[in-house]
Scaffold this motif. Structure first.
Motif, PDB file in Angstrom:
ATOM      1  N   SER A 353       0.830  -1.205   0.000  1.00  0.00           N
ATOM      2  CA  SER A 353       0.000   0.000   0.000  1.00  0.00           C
ATOM      3  C   SER A 353       0.863   1.253   0.000  1.00  0.00           C
ATOM      4  CB  SER A 353      -0.921   0.003   1.222  1.00  0.00           C
ATOM      5  OG  SER A 353      -0.189   0.127   2.427  1.00  0.00           O
ATOM      6  N   THR A 357      -0.333   2.691  -3.669  1.00  0.00           N
ATOM      7  CA  THR A 357      -1.427   3.452  -3.075  1.00  0.00           C
ATOM      8  C   THR A 357      -2.336   2.552  -2.249  1.00  0.00           C
ATOM      9  OG1 THR A 357      -3.122   3.298  -4.829  1.00  0.00           O
ATOM     10  CG2 THR A 357      -1.447   5.050  -5.043  1.00  0.00           C
ATOM     11  N   LEU A 358      -2.846   3.110  -1.176  1.00  0.00           N
ATOM     12  CA  LEU A 358      -3.826   2.402  -0.359  1.00  0.00           C
ATOM     13  C   LEU A 358      -5.075   2.108  -1.170  1.00  0.00           C
ATOM     14  CD1 LEU A 358      -4.900   1.314   2.345  1.00  0.00           C
ATOM     15  CD2 LEU A 358      -5.562   3.665   2.933  1.00  0.00           C
ATOM     16  N   THR A 361      -4.468  -0.866  -3.453  1.00  0.00           N
ATOM     17  CA  THR A 361      -4.143  -2.062  -2.682  1.00  0.00           C
ATOM     18  C   THR A 361      -5.373  -2.658  -2.019  1.00  0.00           C
ATOM     19  OG1 THR A 361      -1.906  -1.232  -2.307  1.00  0.00           O
ATOM     20  CG2 THR A 361      -2.674  -2.968  -0.835  1.00  0.00           C
ATOM     21  N   CYS A 377       2.810  -8.187   3.852  1.00  0.00           N
ATOM     22  CA  CYS A 377       3.112  -6.791   3.512  1.00  0.00           C
ATOM     23  C   CYS A 377       4.611  -6.618   3.354  1.00  0.00           C
ATOM     24  CB  CYS A 377       2.593  -5.852   4.597  1.00  0.00           C
ATOM     25  SG  CYS A 377       0.793  -5.677   4.591  1.00  0.00           S
ATOM     26  N   HIS A 390       1.516   1.324   6.657  1.00  0.00           N
ATOM     27  CA  HIS A 390       1.485  -0.058   6.175  1.00  0.00           C
ATOM     28  C   HIS A 390       1.211  -1.038   7.312  1.00  0.00           C
ATOM     29  CE1 HIS A 390       1.834  -2.552   2.772  1.00  0.00           C
ATOM     30  NE2 HIS A 390       3.088  -2.941   2.891  1.00  0.00           N
ATOM     31  N   MET A 393      -2.351  -1.913   7.960  1.00  0.00           N
ATOM     32  CA  MET A 393      -2.896  -2.975   7.108  1.00  0.00           C
ATOM     33  C   MET A 393      -2.397  -4.344   7.561  1.00  0.00           C
ATOM     34  SD  MET A 393      -2.787  -3.411   2.941  1.00  0.00           S
ATOM     35  CE  MET A 393      -4.200  -2.299   2.743  1.00  0.00           C
TER      36      MET A 393
END
Length: 467
Positions: A353, A357-358, A361, A377, A390, A393
């Motif tokens: 992400s 980009t978030l 993702t 990740c 990150h 997430m």
């Protein structure tokens, strides 16, 4: 039985193994109000601007057959008509985004080109309105892709170059979206459709310690002493295919000989865990199979948890019959590419992400979740604030099969000259959950309450926009 069915049976069994090992979870988040997430405000951007800082690396950092010496921290600022301000941060990695462009230009030129793409994207946002950061990215992406191709002169520019250029803008859009709608946590900010894939609240994250081409044995052994138990070994050694294979095998022998007798309490068999990442450097399946055969020969194969991106995106070789979990990273940048890789037998997806980009993702993660594909990740040698973007997430992902905890790579502490200074730019500097302890991030309720500090301004990066 088809290969497709075989793969699903394998993944179901692997998922069960992971589920059986789950024992480290915090209580679920408080009930999230659907009223807050169903009717969102229209946000008008009245000002968008960018700045950057250069951060030196301690030594040349090698992957994809090239080397980085510095990374630009690109910072984007958005201001809304309602008076809200948001600052989003990105770490640029031209070598990751497009290795061909990186090899054809100087390192500084590549960074300047990526920052120019960021600046042009922000120009597109001024006087534009949006209700969702995801929709905003979708709206501007076709135009900014064409602009990026013109600026770089690359007609076949890798999509990851463009996504990397848009990370800071996208993060700022998410923060503006949260501020405008009174969303005070990561759990609230993520739209309802994507929450099932982020339904966990783990109390720990296993850290992948990255071992570059030239990292010394002393540094690796110090990592062992520091408690790291998952080692991500960079493969795809520089040179032609024969030189690459020989270099990769030589490096594996050297590292396995160093680590094979070391024991840890973090794995069921007491052995350290390896992952590998070739960043698409292998051209033929047969060459890659020779590397795996060598891993078997020296006794390293059974310690490999997964292998990232042996082949380039264009290589359509089926990998579900290699006897090892193959993970996709840079070849997956949207749902269509994720679907293609899964059909080719890839059995894990590495989320970035902080590179893609978030907004993009989340779409990839939702698709992987529905397909029962485990995710981890990965890093981009990001700065400490991006690390917690990150980490938000990673902390909410299902534990990776066989380990009982989610996985995350971070290598900034190893590679940045000024890492400790950069840590002090973090608004929650000193929080226990920022620390790397015994090869893990240990998370508590405060981490989830604070959402890793991403909603608080960094005084350092805010000063970049003082006029």
């Amino acid at each position: 039985m088809s290969e497709r069915v075989d793969r699903r049976v394998f993944l179901k069994a692997a998922g069960l193994l992971g589920a059986l090992s789950i024992s480290n979870r915090l209580p679920p988040p408080p009930h999230l109000s659907l009223e807050k997430t169903s009717e969102m405000k229209t946000i008008e951007v009245i000002r968008a601007e960018a700045n950057f800082e250069k951060e030196k690396l301690r030594f040349p950092f090698g992957f994809k057959g090239g080397y980085l010496t510095e990374l630009w921290q690109a910072v984007s600022r958005l201001e809304s008509a309602n008076g809200h301000e948001a600052i989003g941060i990105a770490t640029q990695s031209v070598l990751y985004g497009d290795a061909d462009l990186f090899s054809r230009s100087s390192e500084a030129t590549g960074n300047a080109l990526m920052f120019l793409v960021t600046s042009r994207a922000l120009q597109l946002l001024e006087r534009r309105s949006f209700t969702s950061p995801i929709d905003l990215l979708d709206d501007i992406l076709p135009e900014i892709v064409e602009i990026a191709k013109q600026l770089t002169g690359e007609k076949t520019l890798n999509p990851n170059f463009v996504y990397n250029a848009l990370v800071g803008m996208d993060n700022a859009a998410w923060l503006l979206y949260a501020a405008e709608n009174g969303l005070e946590s990561y759990d609230e900010m993520i739209m309802e459709d994507y929450r099932p894939a982020l339904g966990y609240r783990n109390d720990r994250i296993g850290i992948l310690f990255q071992v570059s081409y030239d990292m010394s044995k002393e540094v690796v052994l110090q990592a062992v002493r520091d408690g790291y138990f998952i080692f991500k070994i960079k493969t795809g050694y520089p040179g032609d295919q024969q030189a690459m294979l020989e270099g990769d095998m030589r490096r594996l022998h050297e590292l396995h000989d160093l680590l094979k007798d070391i024991r840890t309490e973090e794995t069921s068999d007491g052995k350290l865990v390896y992952t590998m990442d070739a960043n698409g450097r292998y051209e033929r399946k047969e060459t890659f199979a020779r590397y795996l055969d060598y891993a078997r020969e020296i006794g390293a194969f059974d310690q490999i948890l997964f292998y990232e991106e042996p082949f380039s995106e264009e290589n359509g070789a089926y990998v579900g019959d290699l006897g090892i979990r193959i993970a996709a990273d840079e070849s997956v940048y949207d749902v269509a590419s994720a679907k293609r890789r899964i059909e080719q037998g890839y059995q894990a997806i590495v989320l970035k992400s902080i590179a893609k980009t978030l907004s993009q993702t989340l779409k990839i993660l939702e698709y992987a979740h529905n397909e029962q594909i485990p995710c981890s990740c990965s890093d981009l040698t990001i700065n400490p604030i991006l690390l917690d973007w990150h980490k938000n997430m990673a902390a909410r992902l299902p534990p990776f099969p066989g380990l009982g905890m989610p996985l995350m790579e971070t290598n900034g502490a190893t590679n940045y000259v000024n890492w400790e200074t950069m840590r002090q730019y973090h608004p929650q500097y000193g929080a226990t959950w920022m620390e790397q302890r015994q090869g893990k991030f240990l998370l508590n309720e405060d981490f989830y309450v604070q959402s890793g500090g991403i909603y608080q301004h960094s005084a350092h990066y805010k000063r970049l926009f003082v006029r």
